[in-house]
Design a protein around this motif. Structure first.
Motif, short mmCIF file in Angstrom:
data_model
loop_
_atom_site.label_atom_id
_atom_site.label_comp_id
_atom_site.label_asym_id
_atom_site.label_seq_id
_atom_site.Cartn_x
_atom_site.Cartn_y
_atom_site.Cartn_z
N GLU A 272 -0.78 -17.81 15.80
CA GLU A 272 0.45 -18.05 14.91
C GLU A 272 1.36 -16.82 14.33
O GLU A 272 0.83 -15.85 14.34
N GLU A 273 2.37 -17.29 14.08
CA GLU A 273 3.46 -16.50 13.58
C GLU A 273 3.00 -16.28 12.17
O GLU A 273 2.68 -17.15 11.35
N CYS A 274 3.03 -14.89 11.62
CA CYS A 274 2.34 -14.56 10.28
C CYS A 274 3.31 -13.38 9.77
O CYS A 274 4.12 -12.74 10.43
N PRO A 275 3.44 -13.13 8.41
CA PRO A 275 4.23 -12.17 7.81
C PRO A 275 3.61 -10.77 8.16
O PRO A 275 2.53 -10.58 8.13
N ILE A 276 4.44 -9.82 8.42
CA ILE A 276 3.85 -8.48 8.60
C ILE A 276 3.21 -7.85 7.20
O ILE A 276 3.95 -8.28 6.54
N PRO A 277 2.12 -7.46 7.39
CA PRO A 277 1.53 -6.95 5.92
C PRO A 277 2.69 -5.75 5.51
O PRO A 277 2.98 -5.05 6.15
N GLU A 278 2.40 -6.14 4.00
CA GLU A 278 3.14 -4.87 3.22
C GLU A 278 2.34 -3.71 2.51
O GLU A 278 1.28 -4.31 2.08
N LEU B 12 -4.48 -1.62 5.75
CA LEU B 12 -5.88 -0.97 5.42
C LEU B 12 -5.61 0.07 4.17
O LEU B 12 -4.39 0.59 4.01
N HIS B 13 -6.98 0.44 3.65
CA HIS B 13 -6.89 1.42 2.68
C HIS B 13 -6.92 2.85 3.57
O HIS B 13 -7.66 2.73 4.63
N SER B 14 -6.42 3.83 2.94
CA SER B 14 -6.27 5.20 4.03
C SER B 14 -7.54 5.62 4.21
O SER B 14 -7.85 6.42 5.10
N ARG B 15 -8.61 5.43 3.11
CA ARG B 15 -9.93 6.07 3.50
C ARG B 15 -10.67 5.27 4.76
O ARG B 15 -11.73 5.79 5.11
N SER B 16 -10.07 4.29 5.02
CA SER B 16 -10.80 3.42 6.15
C SER B 16 -10.53 3.99 7.62
O SER B 16 -10.88 3.19 8.56
N ILE C 212 -2.21 1.93 3.90
CA ILE C 212 -1.47 2.10 4.98
C ILE C 212 -1.16 0.78 5.83
O ILE C 212 -1.81 -0.17 5.99
N ILE C 213 -0.12 0.78 6.59
CA ILE C 213 -0.07 -0.46 7.79
C ILE C 213 -0.10 0.36 9.14
O ILE C 213 0.45 1.30 9.37
N VAL C 214 -0.96 -0.19 10.01
CA VAL C 214 -1.39 0.13 11.38
C VAL C 214 -0.94 -0.95 12.26
O VAL C 214 -1.05 -2.06 12.22
N LYS C 215 -0.19 -0.33 13.21
CA LYS C 215 0.17 -1.26 14.35
C LYS C 215 -0.86 -1.16 15.28
O LYS C 215 -1.36 -0.36 15.64
N VAL C 216 -1.76 -2.55 15.53
CA VAL C 216 -2.79 -2.47 16.33
C VAL C 216 -2.39 -2.33 17.95
O VAL C 216 -1.72 -2.89 18.41
N LYS C 217 -3.27 -1.45 18.66
CA LYS C 217 -3.07 -1.18 19.78
C LYS C 217 -4.07 -1.74 20.73
O LYS C 217 -3.67 -2.09 21.86
N PRO D 149 -13.86 -0.58 9.41
CA PRO D 149 -13.41 -1.93 9.03
C PRO D 149 -14.21 -2.42 7.89
O PRO D 149 -13.99 -3.43 7.21
N THR D 150 -15.21 -1.49 7.56
CA THR D 150 -16.23 -2.04 6.39
C THR D 150 -15.80 -1.25 5.19
O THR D 150 -15.58 -0.10 5.07
N THR D 151 -15.86 -2.00 4.05
CA THR D 151 -15.55 -1.48 2.75
C THR D 151 -16.60 -1.76 1.82
O THR D 151 -16.90 -3.03 1.32
N PRO D 152 -17.50 -0.80 1.22
CA PRO D 152 -18.10 -1.08 -0.05
C PRO D 152 -17.43 -1.32 -1.21
O PRO D 152 -16.19 -1.00 -1.31
N CYS D 153 -18.34 -1.76 -2.34
CA CYS D 153 -17.57 -1.55 -3.47
C CYS D 153 -17.45 -0.44 -4.38
O CYS D 153 -16.67 -0.18 -5.11
N PHE D 154 -18.36 0.40 -3.96
CA PHE D 154 -18.18 1.79 -4.40
C PHE D 154 -18.74 1.92 -6.06
O PHE D 154 -18.68 2.97 -6.78
N HIS D 155 -19.33 0.79 -6.48
CA HIS D 155 -19.58 0.72 -7.98
C HIS D 155 -20.93 0.11 -8.27
O HIS D 155 -21.76 0.61 -9.25
N CYS D 156 -21.73 -0.31 -7.15
CA CYS D 156 -23.10 -1.10 -7.38
C CYS D 156 -24.11 0.07 -7.29
O CYS D 156 -23.71 1.43 -7.00
N GLU D 157 -25.30 -0.37 -7.56
CA GLU D 157 -26.40 0.74 -7.74
C GLU D 157 -26.36 1.51 -6.36
O GLU D 157 -26.46 2.75 -6.37
N TYR D 158 -26.36 0.90 -5.24
CA TYR D 158 -26.62 1.59 -3.77
C TYR D 158 -25.25 2.36 -3.54
O TYR D 158 -25.57 3.64 -2.97
N CYS D 159 -24.07 1.87 -4.18
CA CYS D 159 -23.06 2.78 -3.71
C CYS D 159 -22.81 3.89 -4.51
O CYS D 159 -22.50 5.19 -4.00
#
Length: 352
Positions: free
Chosen positions: A15-21, A123-127, A28-33, A85-95
């Motif tokens: 479908e047509e979707c808005p370009i993310p901002e 995406l977040h730049s750390r990713s 960051i905004i990444v153009k998928v290759k 593509p994986t993001t942990p919470c960075f706050h729980c016991e394991y993180c």
């Protein structure tokens, strides 16, 4: 822009979707290759349905940065990047312990947040990690599944000279064949029921290929190891049957590492189960591809070996498609109309 959204079981629509901002100063905004089909994508399409109805699917991607937030310092506009593509919470016991793969609320893009089957993704730049010069986008989009395998081998105590059996040589198994050699295995045995997959495994370094449809792989492995078994057996088929069978491949004191996910109940016969006890096996589960410090050593290590040409993606790619072809391709895989290896989507409509 175009994006492939999943609405239900066997229901993906381009479908047509808005370009993310940009939303935060670290975005960051990444153009998928290039973006790959994952086995989990196929299971979610055909069996499980979406995490979030209407989310843009896909998480194995590489691309080029087209916009950055004001606090981003690790990359710049124009950089080619691979995406964790994986993001942990960075706050729980394991993180807090840096054990990010065990995060209690681990998130993957394409589940609740929009993913990579689109022309652009936020995406977040750390990713992201910057791609080295000379690495192409098609190879780079295989980073995430390759890192899944690298993470699994880091869980083991593999040593130079070991013999490794890989049970199931879809993309994860094919990466396992290559990573086993990188970690020092001198003999790698590939096991599957499709000759097409085994031919690719041989091209990627497997020393022995066994079609389990024609012959008992356990017997063959025993014969070629002098009756003992392998040092490490990798279950990468994600099949209930092989999830039991793999327990009979290692030698006494050997290791089994589960990298596949069986989307069904696993019934283990006494013959296989008692090997855990009688052979004093080490049985390991391996989940995802991240560790501390985030995203973990899996990522720069895999990037290094991709650049060196020791982790290859192109030989396992059987289909290269456009965004518009995503729905029909998922349906063909679901119906098993023909053999599919790795499927790569090129949003720009051309190979990179």
């Amino acid at each position: 822009m175009k994006g492939a959204k999943i609405y239900g079981i066997r229901d993906i629509r381009v479908e047509e979707c808005p370009i993310p901002e940009i939303k935060t100063p670290e975005d960051i905004i990444v153009k998928v290759k290039a973006v790959g089909f994952c086995g989990s994508d196929i299971s979610r399409y055909g069996k499980l349905g979406p995490h979030t109805v209407g989310a843009i699917f896909g998480h194995e991607l590489s691309g080029e940065i087209v916009e950055i937030g004001e606090q981003v310092t690790n990359v710049k506009v124009g950089d080619g990047v691979v995406v964790c593509p994986t993001t942990p919470c960075f706050h729980c016991e394991y993180c807090q312990l840096g054990k990010y793969s065990k995060c209690e609320s681990l998130q993957v893009i394409g589940a609740k947040e929009d993913g990579g089957f689109a022309e652009y993704v936020r995406l977040h730049s750390r990713s992201v990690l910057k791609m080295p010069e000379g690495l192409d986008f098609e190879t780079a989009c295989g980073m995430e599944p390759a890192c899944v395998v690298m993470h699994g081998f880091y869980r083991t105590k593999i040593q130079a000279g070991d013999t490794v059996a890989v049970l199931g040589v879809g993309p994860i198994g094919l990466f396992a064949v290559q990573c086993a050699k990188i970690f020092g295995a001198t003999k790698v045995i590939a096991i599957d029921v499709f000759d097409e997959k085994l031919e690719i495994a041989k091209e990627l370094g497997a020393d022995l290929c066994i079609n389990a449809k024609d012959i008992d792989p356990i017997q063959v492995v025993k014969e070629m190891t002098g009756g003992s078994g392998v040092d490490i057996a990798v279950e990468s088929a994600g099949n209930p049957f092989t999830s039991a069978q793999v327990l009979s491949l290692p030698k006494k004191g050997g290791t089994v590492v589960f990298m596949g996910i069986p989307y069904g109940d696993v019934a283990i016969s006494r013959e296989h189960f008692e090997k855990i006890v009688r052979n004093e096996l080490t049985v390991l589960g391996s989940w995802n591809a991240v560790s501390g410090p985030f995203p973990g050593k899996e990522w720069p290590t895999t990037l290094h070996f991709m650049k060196e040409g020791k982790i290859k993606v192109k030989p396992m790619v059987t289909h290269r498609i456009s965004l518009d072809q995503i729905p029909e391709t998922f349906e063909k895989i679901y119906k098993r109309d023909s053999f599919f290896g790795k499927v790569i989507v090129f949003p720009e409509g051309k190979e990179c």
